[in-house]
Design a protein around this motif. Sequence first.
Motif: not given
Length: 688
Positions: A100-101, A127-128, A134-137, A164-167
Motif C-alpha cells: 500500500l505504501v 496492489p489493485i 488510484n489504489i482500490l485495495g 484491474e482489467n475487469h474493473w
Amino acid sequence: MALGLSRIERPDYSPLGRTDLTVARDRNLRLYTHAAPVMEMLYEQIVNTDSMVVLTDATGTILHSIGDDDFLSRAAKVALSPGANWSEAAKGTNAVGTALVDEVPTLVHADEHYMHANHFLTCSAAPILDPRGNILGVLDVSGDQRSYHQHTMALVKMSARMIENHWLTDDYRNVMRLHFHSRVEFIGTLMEGILAVAPDGKIVGANRGALEQLGLSGAALRMHSVNSLLGLTVGALADRFRSPLAVPTPAQTPDGRQFHVHARFNWSVWSQGSDMGEAPSRTSSQPIEEATIRTPSTPGSTAGASTSASHDAPRPSGGGLKQLQTGDAQVDTVVGKIRRVLNRDIPVLVLGETGTGKELLARAIHQDSERARQPFIAVNCASIPDTLIEAELFGYEEGAFTGARRKGSVGKIVQANGGTLFLDEIGDMPLPLQAHLLRVLQERQVTPLGSNKSVSVDVAIICATHRNLREMIEAKTFREDLYYRLNGLAVRLPSLRERTDLMALVQRILERQCPERRLSLSSEVVRLFQSYHWPGNVRQLFNVLRTAAVMAAHESVITRDHLSDDFIEDALRAAASAQASPAPAPTLSALSDMAPSVALPPSVYAPAPASALPTWPPLGGERANASPTRPTGPAPSEPPRSLQDMEIDAIRRAVEAAGGNISEASKRLGISRNTIYRKLRWQNPLGD
C-alpha cells in the motif's frame, strides 16, 4: 518503531466489530464482486499448500479471505482474518501494508516481517489499481514460510491484473476500448494493454499493461488523444472494427514503438449516438449506489447489450440460470458461482457424470450473458471422428482434403464468433488437436485447413467433461497448459442421486411435457424413484417421464403400469440390493428429505396410505446391525429430534467412517470442509 510498534510484545489483535466490518464490506462491494471469482481461481492453484488468499481495501483492512482450513486457524491467531487491519501503522513491515505504501508488488518473507509473531509467514501482495491509478485495495497470498514457492508472486500479480482489467471493462463498457500489444498473439491475454477512448478521441483510462508498454504514467497518458499517441482516429477505428472478423491494425507511437491494435466497443450504443463520454471515476470510498455492477440477471434485460450485436436484435426468451434452480443446495451453489463470473471473460469448465445437464447449464450461461443475441455453438468432441474433428472445429478451404465440400466450410469456432462455444466432452479431444486449440484460444485467431489466412474470433468458452482431467494430465493424455487455459472457473454438477430436488425436477419435467394436463405420480412410483440410483441422471429421468406421460394417455396419475419393464426391473433390483446391505450413514441430502420443512410438493404424487410410505435408514445412535428400515415416525419412547441434531449425527458418522479424514467426509456428504468444522464447532464450542 517510529510508529510506536513493538516487535516482541503482543499487539492489539482485535478486529473490527461486526457492524464496522459490514460497513467496510458494503463500501467495497464492487471491489469484492470483481475480486471474489479471481480469488477462487487463484486459490485453486495453491490449494493444500498451507496458504490463504486475502483481499484488503485501500486502508489495509481485510475484507475477505479463503484458504486451507488448518492454515486459516493458524492465521487467525495473528489476526490475519477479515476485519483486521494490516497497514504498516498496525502491523509494521508486511506485504499488504508495504504494498500500500510503495504501490508495487511486494514479497515479505519470514523474519522480514517486523513483528516476531508473523515470522512464520511468507506473504506475496500486489496492489489493485483503478483505471486512473488510484489504489482500490491489495490482493495477497500468505502461507507458511516453509512452503514458499517463487511462482506465487507471479500468480498474485496476474490475478491482480485480471481484477484491474475487469474493473476497467466495467467502468468503460460504453466507450471504445483499444486492446494492444507489440506482439499480436498477446492481444486478448493478461499481457495486453487496454486504453479507454472517449468519442472525441481523448484517452480517459488505461490498465497497468498499457502504462508499462507505453512507458507513460497515468497522468501523462491522459494528456494524449488516440490520434496523438497512435496516429489513429476514432472514426477510422469504428469503421474498421464494426465487423467482428476484423484483424488487428498496426500503429506506432511518436517515439517509434510499434503495436498491433484491436478496438472493441458496444456497437448498439455507438450506432444510436448515445453519450459515450468519460465514465465517472469510482473508487472504493464512494457510495455503493454509484458502483452498481451491470450484469444482466434475467433474460430480456436490456442492461449490458452484446458487444457485437445489433441493437434491435431480440434477446432469447426462457431458460437461463434461474430455471435450473429447483431447490437443491449444490445446484444453487454452482449457479451462484457462475453468476459471479458472468460476462467477465472467464472460461467455465463444467464437471459431472454423463446426463447431469452440462449442456443445459452451458446454454443457460449463454442466455444470461451479454452474448445472448449471438450464436451458441455446441460441439461434442466424443461424437466426431478423430479424422474430422479438426475440420469441424476450424473449417477448411475448397479441396483441403478428399471429400471436402465445394467452396469449403466455416468451422464451428468461426460460427460461434461473438457468442459462445461449448466444447462438450473436452476430455475426448485427440491430443494433437489440443495443441491447435490452445493456440487458437491464446491468439484468438483461426486458420482453416488448406488456407494461409487467419480469421480473428471473439468467443466465450465453456467446456464440459465427465472425465478426471487431472488424472489424464498425469497419464499424458491431456495437455496441462490447455487444462489451465480452460479451467477459469470449474464447477461440478451433482449426480441426480446426490440431489435433494428429485420431486421438484419431476414436477417441472411433467409440466413441460404435458402443459395441457396436470400429471402426478402414484405413491409406488414415488418410492421407486426415490430408491433408484439413476445411473443416467437427469437425462434418464427425462426419458422415463416422457415415456410414462405418453403411456398414461388421458390419465392423471402415472402408475407402475406406465413405466417401461426394464426400468422397473432395474429399480426393484436396486431396492432389493439396498435392503440386503447395511445402511450407510445418512447424507445431508437424505436428512433434508426427512425434514418436514422440505416435504415433497403434494401436486407431484397421489395420496398413499401410511403403510405405503417409504422407509429410511437408521439415524445416529443406532447400531450398524440394527434393522435396515424403520417407520417414518419416531418410536413412542423416543423424544422428537431436531434437524440440527440429525445433521451433527450424520457428520460425526461420516467423519468416523472416513477414519477422521475431513476431506473424504466432505465428499461423501456433499458439503465443504469448512461446513464440517463449523457444525462440529457449534456442537462443541470448547473444541474438545
